[in-house]
Design a protein around this motif. Structure first.
Motif, mmCIF file in Angstrom:
data_model
loop_
_atom_site.group_PDB
_atom_site.id
_atom_site.type_symbol
_atom_site.label_atom_id
_atom_site.label_comp_id
_atom_site.label_asym_id
_atom_site.label_seq_id
_atom_site.Cartn_x
_atom_site.Cartn_y
_atom_site.Cartn_z
ATOM 1 N N ARG A 163 0.825 -1.113 0.060
ATOM 2 C CA ARG A 163 -0.004 -0.094 0.035
ATOM 3 C C ARG A 163 0.873 1.220 -0.069
ATOM 4 N N ILE A 164 0.831 2.082 -1.236
ATOM 5 C CA ILE A 164 1.599 3.178 -1.241
ATOM 6 C C ILE A 164 0.589 4.230 -1.075
ATOM 7 N N ARG A 165 0.975 5.045 0.152
ATOM 8 C CA ARG A 165 0.006 6.205 0.700
ATOM 9 C C ARG A 165 0.336 7.433 -0.232
ATOM 10 N N GLU A 166 -0.574 8.279 -0.352
ATOM 11 C CA GLU A 166 -0.847 9.461 -1.143
ATOM 12 C C GLU A 166 0.520 10.409 -0.687
ATOM 13 N N ASN A 167 0.898 10.559 0.640
ATOM 14 C CA ASN A 167 1.677 11.429 1.357
ATOM 15 C C ASN A 167 3.043 10.984 0.562
ATOM 16 N N GLY A 168 3.883 11.948 -0.049
ATOM 17 C CA GLY A 168 4.912 11.803 -0.830
ATOM 18 C C GLY A 168 5.099 10.937 -1.971
ATOM 19 N N SER A 169 3.908 10.626 -2.247
ATOM 20 C CA SER A 169 3.696 9.826 -3.719
ATOM 21 C C SER A 169 2.988 10.715 -4.747
ATOM 22 N N PHE A 170 2.108 11.285 -4.533
ATOM 23 C CA PHE A 170 1.101 12.132 -5.323
ATOM 24 C C PHE A 170 0.848 13.560 -4.963
ATOM 25 N N PRO A 171 0.791 14.432 -5.698
ATOM 26 C CA PRO A 171 0.182 16.047 -5.316
ATOM 27 C C PRO A 171 -1.055 15.642 -4.884
ATOM 28 N N SER A 172 -1.682 16.450 -4.008
ATOM 29 C CA SER A 172 -2.952 16.581 -3.949
ATOM 30 C C SER A 172 -3.776 16.751 -4.943
ATOM 31 N N GLY A 173 -4.854 15.772 -5.360
ATOM 32 C CA GLY A 173 -5.752 16.013 -6.243
ATOM 33 C C GLY A 173 -5.129 15.800 -7.871
ATOM 34 N N ASP A 174 -3.840 15.062 -7.728
ATOM 35 C CA ASP A 174 -3.315 14.926 -8.888
ATOM 36 C C ASP A 174 -2.644 13.537 -9.146
ATOM 37 N N ALA A 175 -2.307 12.951 -10.227
ATOM 38 C CA ALA A 175 -1.889 11.516 -10.410
ATOM 39 C C ALA A 175 -0.344 11.624 -10.907
ATOM 40 N N ALA A 176 0.438 12.760 -10.895
ATOM 41 C CA ALA A 176 1.559 12.659 -11.284
ATOM 42 C C ALA A 176 2.596 12.205 -10.209
ATOM 43 N N LEU A 177 3.255 11.154 -10.447
ATOM 44 C CA LEU A 177 4.206 10.584 -9.530
ATOM 45 C C LEU A 177 5.540 11.747 -8.968
ATOM 46 N N GLN A 178 5.415 11.801 -7.810
ATOM 47 C CA GLN A 178 6.569 12.718 -7.356
ATOM 48 C C GLN A 178 7.872 12.063 -7.397
ATOM 49 N N ALA A 179 9.068 12.633 -7.510
ATOM 50 C CA ALA A 179 10.421 12.296 -7.758
ATOM 51 C C ALA A 179 10.763 11.302 -6.627
ATOM 52 N N PRO A 180 10.601 11.538 -5.286
ATOM 53 C CA PRO A 180 10.990 10.358 -4.458
ATOM 54 C C PRO A 180 10.390 9.051 -4.432
ATOM 55 N N VAL A 181 9.155 9.006 -4.854
ATOM 56 C CA VAL A 181 8.730 7.466 -5.004
ATOM 57 C C VAL A 181 9.160 6.670 -6.288
ATOM 58 N N ARG A 182 9.571 7.478 -7.179
ATOM 59 C CA ARG A 182 10.226 6.698 -8.045
ATOM 60 C C ARG A 182 11.359 5.789 -7.858
ATOM 61 N N PRO A 183 12.548 5.851 -7.108
ATOM 62 C CA PRO A 183 13.498 4.839 -6.881
ATOM 63 C C PRO A 183 12.670 3.708 -5.718
ATOM 64 N N VAL A 184 11.444 4.126 -5.121
ATOM 65 C CA VAL A 184 11.110 3.076 -4.474
ATOM 66 C C VAL A 184 10.260 1.874 -5.538
ATOM 67 N N LEU A 185 9.533 2.386 -6.487
ATOM 68 C CA LEU A 185 9.043 1.722 -7.263
ATOM 69 C C LEU A 185 10.045 0.744 -8.228
ATOM 70 N N ALA A 186 11.236 1.447 -8.500
ATOM 71 C CA ALA A 186 12.244 0.762 -9.133
ATOM 72 C C ALA A 186 12.715 -0.323 -8.401
ATOM 73 N N ARG A 187 12.744 -0.433 -6.819
ATOM 74 C CA ARG A 187 13.240 -1.410 -6.129
ATOM 75 C C ARG A 187 11.973 -2.395 -6.156
ATOM 76 N N ILE A 188 10.612 -2.198 -6.138
ATOM 77 C CA ILE A 188 9.640 -3.128 -6.198
ATOM 78 C C ILE A 188 9.772 -3.887 -7.421
ATOM 79 N N ARG A 189 9.849 -3.221 -8.608
ATOM 80 C CA ARG A 189 9.939 -3.545 -9.819
ATOM 81 C C ARG A 189 10.879 -4.590 -9.965
ATOM 82 N N GLU A 190 11.967 -4.345 -9.305
ATOM 83 C CA GLU A 190 13.242 -5.333 -9.545
ATOM 84 C C GLU A 190 12.980 -6.647 -9.003
ATOM 85 N N ARG A 191 12.292 -6.541 -7.652
ATOM 86 C CA ARG A 191 11.905 -7.744 -6.868
ATOM 87 C C ARG A 191 10.702 -8.544 -7.708
ATOM 88 N N LEU A 192 9.762 -7.802 -8.199
ATOM 89 C CA LEU A 192 8.682 -8.369 -8.883
ATOM 90 C C LEU A 192 9.042 -8.785 -10.268
#
Length: 276
Positions: A163-192
């Motif tokens: 569960r990826i929370r909105e805080n630090g992942s998306f701006p309020s009311g927007d769907a654009a990924l913020q920069a800090p969450v991209r490395p996190v998703l890269a590590r998840i992608r590597e495992r999956l």
């Protein structure tokens, strides 16, 4: 005179229709004998087919127990586990007298149904162990984010939920990924990428209505956020699109009450669900 003519024209023997009737009865008898031969089962032939099926499957015979206790897996099972081999039996001693031999024991009949059950249990245990190992790898890789309460990790059976929370992942009311969450998703992608199974990416919001030039409702916002995460997981082609299922649920599946801000903040999330 009439009596003599009637006696001269009298028919001798059975009437002619009896020949046709006898032929019909013979044909019916042959038909029922043929049906009986089709319904008879050859036990030896069935046994040979069962043994051939067992040899082609290459699994071992187990004995099913009526009302077995629930299966509890305490540790991962090896993929090539085998039943304990019986100890070798010493040949029986014979005296010096001739013709004193012991007939060989008959092999036990194999049961393909129990063989398939054993194979299914071994496969389920192996997949359970692989799921637990994947959950442990993800927990180690996302330790900082889990401690900071930006990501929740749940493992239940052969399903893992991130569960990826909105805080630090998306701006309020927007769907654009913020920069800090991209490395996190890269590590998840590597495992999956090293696993198998479907990956569902689901977006969720709170119950506060939204209507902007880009998103007409929370349905569009939750779906757009799920699509953004899915695109990030597919970066580099390590995870094929056929494994992904993207969905948006708006505020229909809340984790907490929307009456307070803490509950609404927890409901705004994107879930990555791995189903083995």
């Amino acid at each position: 005179m009439f009596d003599d003519e009637e006696e001269g024209t009298a028919t001798v023997g059975a009437p002619s229709w009896m020949v046709t009737f006898a032929d019909l009865m013979s044909l019916l008898l042959c038909f029922f004998v043929l049906l009986l031969s089709f319904s008879t089962m050859d036990a030896e032939r069935f046994k040979a087919i069962a043994e051939s099926l067992q040899a082609s499957l290459g699994v071992e015979t187990v004995t099913l127990i009526a009302n077995p206790p629930p299966l509890t897996i305490t540790e991962p099972l090896p993929t090539d586990s085998r039943a304990e081999e019986p100890a070798p039996v010493e040949p029986p001693t014979t005296d010096s007298s001739p013709n004193t031999t012991e007939p060989p024991s008959e092999p036990s009949d194999a049961n393909p149904v129990t063989d398939l059950t054993a194979a299914q249990l071994q496969l389920a245990a192996r997949e359970q162990a692989e799921t637990e190992q994947l959950a442990q790898d993800l927990a180690n890789s996302l330790h900082d984010e889990i401690v900071a309460n930006r990501i929740e990790l749940l493992a239940e059976g052969r399903t893992i939920t991130l569960r990826i929370r909105e805080n630090g992942s998306f701006p309020s009311g927007d769907a654009a990924l913020q920069a800090p969450v991209r490395p996190v998703l890269a590590r998840i992608r590597e495992r999956l990428a090293a696993t198998t199974g479907h990956i569902e990416v689901a977006g969720h919001t709170d119950n506060q209505p939204i209507e902007t030039d880009r998103y007409r409702s929370n349905w569009e916002l939750s779906s757009a956020r799920a699509v953004s995460v899915a695109h990030e997981l597919m970066q580099g082609g390590s995870i094929p699109p056929a494994r992904l299922i993207v969905s948006g649920h708006a505020d229909t599946m809340p984790l907490a009450s929307n009456d307070r801000e803490e509950g609404r903040a927890r409901n705004r999330r994107v879930e990555i669900v791995v189903r083995r």
